[in-house]
Design a protein around this motif. Sequence first.
Motif, PDB file in Angstrom:
ATOM      1  N   VAL A  84       0.332 -13.170  -5.894  1.00 22.57           N
ATOM      2  CA  VAL A  84       1.179 -12.562  -4.852  1.00 22.57           C
ATOM      3  C   VAL A  84       0.334 -11.667  -3.937  1.00 22.57           C
ATOM      4  CG1 VAL A  84       3.128 -11.033  -4.416  1.00 22.57           C
ATOM      5  CG2 VAL A  84       3.213 -12.649  -6.326  1.00 22.57           C
ATOM      6  N   THR A  85      -0.534 -10.869  -4.533  1.00 21.61           N
ATOM      7  CA  THR A  85      -1.417 -10.011  -3.745  1.00 21.61           C
ATOM      8  C   THR A  85      -2.317 -10.835  -2.842  1.00 21.61           C
ATOM      9  OG1 THR A  85      -1.449  -8.331  -5.487  1.00 21.61           O
ATOM     10  CG2 THR A  85      -3.230  -8.253  -3.861  1.00 21.61           C
ATOM     11  N   CYS A  86      -2.821 -11.940  -3.370  1.00 20.58           N
ATOM     12  CA  CYS A  86      -3.721 -12.807  -2.600  1.00 20.58           C
ATOM     13  C   CYS A  86      -3.037 -13.331  -1.338  1.00 20.58           C
ATOM     14  CB  CYS A  86      -4.176 -13.967  -3.490  1.00 20.58           C
ATOM     15  SG  CYS A  86      -5.276 -15.128  -2.670  1.00 20.58           S
ATOM     16  N   VAL A  87      -1.796 -13.788  -1.475  1.00 20.55           N
ATOM     17  CA  VAL A  87      -1.062 -14.334  -0.323  1.00 20.55           C
ATOM     18  C   VAL A  87      -0.829 -13.249   0.730  1.00 20.55           C
ATOM     19  CG1 VAL A  87       1.132 -15.323   0.434  1.00 20.55           C
ATOM     20  CG2 VAL A  87       0.046 -16.143  -1.668  1.00 20.55           C
ATOM     21  N   ILE A  88      -0.338 -12.084   0.291  1.00 24.27           N
ATOM     22  CA  ILE A  88      -0.030 -11.002   1.238  1.00 24.27           C
ATOM     23  C   ILE A  88      -1.305 -10.464   1.884  1.00 24.27           C
ATOM     24  CG2 ILE A  88       0.969  -8.692   1.481  1.00 24.27           C
ATOM     25  CD1 ILE A  88       2.795  -9.363  -0.904  1.00 24.27           C
ATOM     26  N   SER A  89      -2.323 -10.194   1.087  1.00 27.83           N
ATOM     27  CA  SER A  89      -3.564  -9.627   1.609  1.00 27.83           C
ATOM     28  C   SER A  89      -4.257 -10.582   2.570  1.00 27.83           C
ATOM     29  CB  SER A  89      -4.518  -9.279   0.452  1.00 27.83           C
ATOM     30  OG  SER A  89      -3.962  -8.295  -0.378  1.00 27.83           O
ATOM     31  N   THR A  90      -4.273 -11.863   2.226  1.00 26.73           N
ATOM     32  CA  THR A  90      -4.904 -12.857   3.104  1.00 26.73           C
ATOM     33  C   THR A  90      -4.196 -12.900   4.453  1.00 26.73           C
ATOM     34  OG1 THR A  90      -5.607 -14.200   1.210  1.00 26.73           O
ATOM     35  CG2 THR A  90      -5.516 -15.285   3.353  1.00 26.73           C
ATOM     36  N   ILE A 147       1.431  -4.300  -6.514  1.00 30.64           N
ATOM     37  CA  ILE A 147       1.126  -5.269  -5.447  1.00 30.64           C
ATOM     38  C   ILE A 147       1.053  -4.569  -4.098  1.00 30.64           C
ATOM     39  CG2 ILE A 147       2.054  -7.242  -4.176  1.00 30.64           C
ATOM     40  CD1 ILE A 147       3.170  -8.234  -6.911  1.00 30.64           C
ATOM     41  N   MET A 148       1.946  -3.612  -3.863  1.00 30.26           N
ATOM     42  CA  MET A 148       1.923  -2.862  -2.597  1.00 30.26           C
ATOM     43  C   MET A 148       0.625  -2.077  -2.445  1.00 30.26           C
ATOM     44  SD  MET A 148       5.869  -1.489  -2.452  1.00 30.26           S
ATOM     45  CE  MET A 148       5.546  -0.387  -1.101  1.00 30.26           C
ATOM     46  N   THR A 202     -11.599 -15.185   2.259  1.00 28.44           N
ATOM     47  CA  THR A 202     -10.589 -14.133   2.193  1.00 28.44           C
ATOM     48  C   THR A 202      -9.693 -14.303   0.964  1.00 28.44           C
ATOM     49  OG1 THR A 202     -10.582 -14.061   4.620  1.00 28.44           O
ATOM     50  CG2 THR A 202      -8.774 -12.960   3.487  1.00 28.44           C
ATOM     51  N   VAL A 203      -9.337 -15.548   0.661  1.00 29.51           N
ATOM     52  CA  VAL A 203      -8.485 -15.817  -0.508  1.00 29.51           C
ATOM     53  C   VAL A 203      -9.186 -15.381  -1.787  1.00 29.51           C
ATOM     54  CG1 VAL A 203      -7.547 -17.666  -1.940  1.00 29.51           C
ATOM     55  CG2 VAL A 203      -7.105 -17.653   0.516  1.00 29.51           C
ATOM     56  N   ILE A 204     -10.450 -15.773  -1.954  1.00 28.53           N
ATOM     57  CA  ILE A 204     -11.179 -15.415  -3.171  1.00 28.53           C
ATOM     58  C   ILE A 204     -11.345 -13.903  -3.274  1.00 28.53           C
ATOM     59  CG2 ILE A 204     -13.393 -15.610  -4.374  1.00 28.53           C
ATOM     60  CD1 ILE A 204     -13.636 -18.435  -3.311  1.00 28.53           C
ATOM     61  N   SER A 205     -11.706 -13.267  -2.159  1.00 30.03           N
ATOM     62  CA  SER A 205     -11.888 -11.813  -2.166  1.00 30.03           C
ATOM     63  C   SER A 205     -10.584 -11.097  -2.494  1.00 30.03           C
ATOM     64  CB  SER A 205     -12.410 -11.349  -0.802  1.00 30.03           C
ATOM     65  OG  SER A 205     -13.639 -11.960  -0.496  1.00 30.03           O
ATOM     66  N   SER A 206      -9.479 -11.577  -1.925  1.00 31.60           N
ATOM     67  CA  SER A 206      -8.179 -10.950  -2.165  1.00 31.60           C
ATOM     68  C   SER A 206      -7.715 -11.171  -3.607  1.00 31.60           C
ATOM     69  CB  SER A 206      -7.129 -11.514  -1.202  1.00 31.60           C
ATOM     70  OG  SER A 206      -7.509 -11.281   0.143  1.00 31.60           O
ATOM     71  N   PHE A 207      -8.060 -12.311  -4.179  1.00 35.63           N
ATOM     72  CA  PHE A 207      -7.669 -12.606  -5.554  1.00 35.63           C
ATOM     73  C   PHE A 207      -8.467 -11.767  -6.550  1.00 35.63           C
ATOM     74  CE2 PHE A 207      -7.680 -15.032  -9.498  1.00 35.63           C
ATOM     75  CZ  PHE A 207      -6.359 -15.424  -9.620  1.00 35.63           C
ATOM     76  N   LEU A 208      -9.725 -11.512  -6.232  1.00 38.74           N
ATOM     77  CA  LEU A 208     -10.600 -10.782  -7.152  1.00 38.74           C
ATOM     78  C   LEU A 208     -10.160  -9.332  -7.360  1.00 38.74           C
ATOM     79  CD1 LEU A 208     -14.207 -11.978  -6.237  1.00 38.74           C
ATOM     80  CD2 LEU A 208     -13.057 -12.226  -8.430  1.00 38.74           C
ATOM     81  N   VAL A 209      -9.617  -8.710  -6.321  1.00 38.69           N
ATOM     82  CA  VAL A 209      -9.283  -7.282  -6.407  1.00 38.69           C
ATOM     83  C   VAL A 209      -8.300  -7.005  -7.547  1.00 38.69           C
ATOM     84  CG1 VAL A 209      -8.210  -5.344  -5.204  1.00 38.69           C
ATOM     85  CG2 VAL A 209      -9.841  -6.808  -4.004  1.00 38.69           C
TER      86      VAL A 209
END
Length: 284
Positions: A84-90, A147-148, A202-209
């Motif tokens: 969920v974080t990955c989708v929003i952050s990307t 997530i926020m 961006t997807v990989i970076s956002s998923f890693l966090v």
Amino acid sequence: MKKMKGNRLSSIVLHNLLIAVLAFIWLIPIVWLVCTSFSSYSGMNTSTFFPKEWSVIHYIKLFQPDTVAQFPQWFMNTFIIACVTCVISTAFVLMVAYAMSVMRFKARKPLMNFFVILNLFPGMLAMIAVYFTLKSFNLTNSYAGLIMVYSGSAGLGYLIAKGFFDTVPRALCEAARIDGCSEARIFAQIVIPMSRPIIVYTVISSFLVPWMDFVYAKMILNAGISEKYTVAIGLYKMLDKSLINNYFTMFCAGGVLVSIPISILFMIMQKFYVEGITGGAVKG
């Protein structure tokens, strides 16, 4: 000429040797973690680097949850939060990067400078303020609050994506505007299809966090409910003084399993990941 070639060869050999030594040092703890995870001994054993007896029993135990180790549930919690974080952050990163790269407005440069200055401050400085803000809205001990926190400031990491968008031909965007396309349509139908490398990055970076984070997860999910833990919190709990003698090898096995999905994802997407970094570094 021969002397120059000899000097160049020596330089290359020395550089490669230095890289090999650094790689060896970097790999030592990883190899130790993997080897320890296959030990038949439950506690911490530092007397030997390699286990005297090998076993996969602790990997099996991870998928047989008890009152302490509930690895499948922790893994699923972390995976849902990360996705969920990955989708929003990307989405945030790409939209901010597009706005700063393609669109022109009065506050554009001041905002870019402000974002860069904000990124200079460690996120940990805002931990207490973030916690009490979430608490005032009853969002502590909830995945929504976590997530926020992960997604809220994602747009500040727009610089690499902006650098990539700077390389997209402006003639295409101008032609689309002449044909009556809105900025949203240009972004979705022209720029995004041409930006697969930076999207992968961006997807990989956002998923890693969220996948690797411990500090914010521990701060927000602080009710002590084991079923709601992320993998990082759950594995950390295994290192408690009262548990470490029975769960340390299981902790190592969990650490190995957590690294597998992201390692596979990175290997599959490595080509696009590297293209995204290099493409985004061409222009600022």
